[in-house]
Design an enzyme around this catalytic site. Structure first.
Site, mmCIF file in Angstrom:
data_model
loop_
_atom_site.group_PDB
_atom_site.id
_atom_site.type_symbol
_atom_site.label_atom_id
_atom_site.label_comp_id
_atom_site.label_asym_id
_atom_site.label_seq_id
_atom_site.Cartn_x
_atom_site.Cartn_y
_atom_site.Cartn_z
ATOM 1 N N TYR A 48 12.762 36.682 27.042
ATOM 2 C CA TYR A 48 12.246 35.767 28.056
ATOM 3 C C TYR A 48 13.354 35.221 28.954
ATOM 4 C CZ TYR A 48 8.093 35.478 24.995
ATOM 5 O OH TYR A 48 7.001 35.743 24.215
ATOM 6 N N HIS A 106 10.136 41.324 17.981
ATOM 7 C CA HIS A 106 9.217 41.134 19.098
ATOM 8 C C HIS A 106 8.233 42.301 19.250
ATOM 9 C CE1 HIS A 106 9.104 38.911 23.229
ATOM 10 N NE2 HIS A 106 7.896 39.257 22.844
#
Length: 273
Positions: A48, A106
Site C-alpha cells: 500500500y 498478502h
C-alpha cells in the site's frame, strides 16, 4: 454484540480501518482521526506504500500503541525467506514499532518454496515480533495444505467478502480451525449503495446502505471487516453500524442476493475455489 474476535490469542476489534489506497498525509490524518473516534484496528500492507504514514499516525496519536491492533502484509514477490525477513523488518521500521499484531502473506504465488515461506512466517511469531500470523487471498485447497498438513498456527485469513460475494467454505474452514476471517472490500467498493435490496433495507432502518452491508458482516461469528474510510463522516457512519439490529427479513433478503460478484482478481491471483 461481541465487538472483538479472539482466535489464537488474537484480540482483534471486529471493525477496522482499511487504509488502501490512501498514502502520505491523507493516510496519516485518516488514521489519527479514526483513533480519536474510537477505532482500535488499523489495516495496512507493504504494497500500500503507506506503512510509514500509519506509523506517523501511531506516533502522533494519544492512544497507546498497545491499545491498537495493527495488521500488515508482505507482498507476493517477496516470499523467499530472505526477502520476507527484509520486508518484515521494513514494516516494523515504518510502523515505528517492535511488533505487529497480525502479519499476513498478502497473496500466494506459484514460484515459491511453500514450506520455507511458511516456516519464515511462523518464525516471526516465535520471535514475538508478530503477535499472530495469517494469510490473505489463499484458496481453500492451499489453506488446507498450510493449516492441516503443515500445522501452521494461523490466527486469521483476509479475503474479499461482502453481501454480493459468498465465502461459506472459507468461513466454515476458519471456524473449524479457530481462525478469524477478515473481510476486505466489505462494501463491494461502495456498490452496495446502488443495490436496490440493500437500499430498501436501509430505508426501513433509516440508515445508509453501507451500514446495512457492514452490520451483516459484523453480526457473523469470527468475522471482522476493514472498510476504507478517509473522511470523518464515513468513519463515524461505519462505527454506528454496531447500533443496528437487522431482523430475519433483512437477513433473508441479503441471503437471497447473488453471491458471485468477485471484484478483486488481479492477474497474479490464484485459481479461486
Amino acid at each position: 454484540m461481541q465487538r472483538i474476535v479472539n482466535r489464537h490469542q488474537l484480540d482483534m476489534p471486529k471493525l477496522g480501518l482499511g487504509t488502501w489506497p490512501m498514502v502520505g498525509e491523507e493516510c496519516t490524518r485518516a488514521v489519527v482521526q479514526a483513533l480519536e473516534l474510537g477505532y482500535r484496528h488499523i489495516d495496512t500492507a507493504a504494497a500500500y506504500n503507506n506503512e510509514d504514514a500509519v506509523g506517523q499516525a501511531l506516533a502522533q496519536s494519544s492512544v497507546p500503541r498497545e491499545h491498537v491492533h495493527v495488521t500488515s502484509k508482505v507482498w507476493w514477490d517477496r516470499l523467499s525467506p530472505a526477502d520476507m525477513r527484509a520486508s518484515f523488518d521494513n514494516t516494523l521500521r515504518a510502523l515505528r514499532s517492535d511488533y505487529v499484531d497480525l502479519f499476513l502473506i498478502h497473496w500466494p504465488t506459484q514460484d515459491w518454496d511453500l514450506a520455507r515461506t511458511i516456516d519464515t512466517l511462523v518464525s516471526f511469531k516465535e520471535e514475538g515480533r508478530a503477535r499472530a500470523i495469517g494469510v490473505a487471498n489463499f484458496p481453500l485447497a492451499l489453506l488446507r495444505e498450510v493449516v492441516e498438513d503443515m500445522k501452521a498456527p494461523l490466527a486469521a485469513m483476509q479475503v474479499e467478502y461482502h453481501v454480493a460475494l459468498g465465502q461459506v467454505k472459507l468461513l466454515d474452514f476458519a471456524r473449524r480451525h479457530d481462525m478469524a476471517l477478515i473481510a476486505y472490500s466489505p462494501l463491494a467498493r461502495n456498490s452496495v449503495a446502488q443495490m436496490p435490496e440493500i437500499q430498501r433495507i436501509a430505508a426501513k432502518h433509516d440508515v445508509p446502505p453501507t451500514q446495512i452491508a457492514l452490520k451483516w458482516l459484523l453480526d457473523q461469528q469470527d468475522v471482522a471487516a476493514v472498510p476504507k474510510a478517509g473522511g470523518r463522516a464515513n468513519q463515524l457512519s461505519n462505527l454506528q453500524s454496531f447500533n443496528l439490529l437487522l431482523d430475519d427479513e433483512d437477513r433473508e433478503t441479503i441471503a437471497a442476493l447473488p453471491k458471485d460478484q468477485r471484484l478483486v482478481s488481479p492477474p497474479f491471483a490464484p485459481q479461486w475455489d
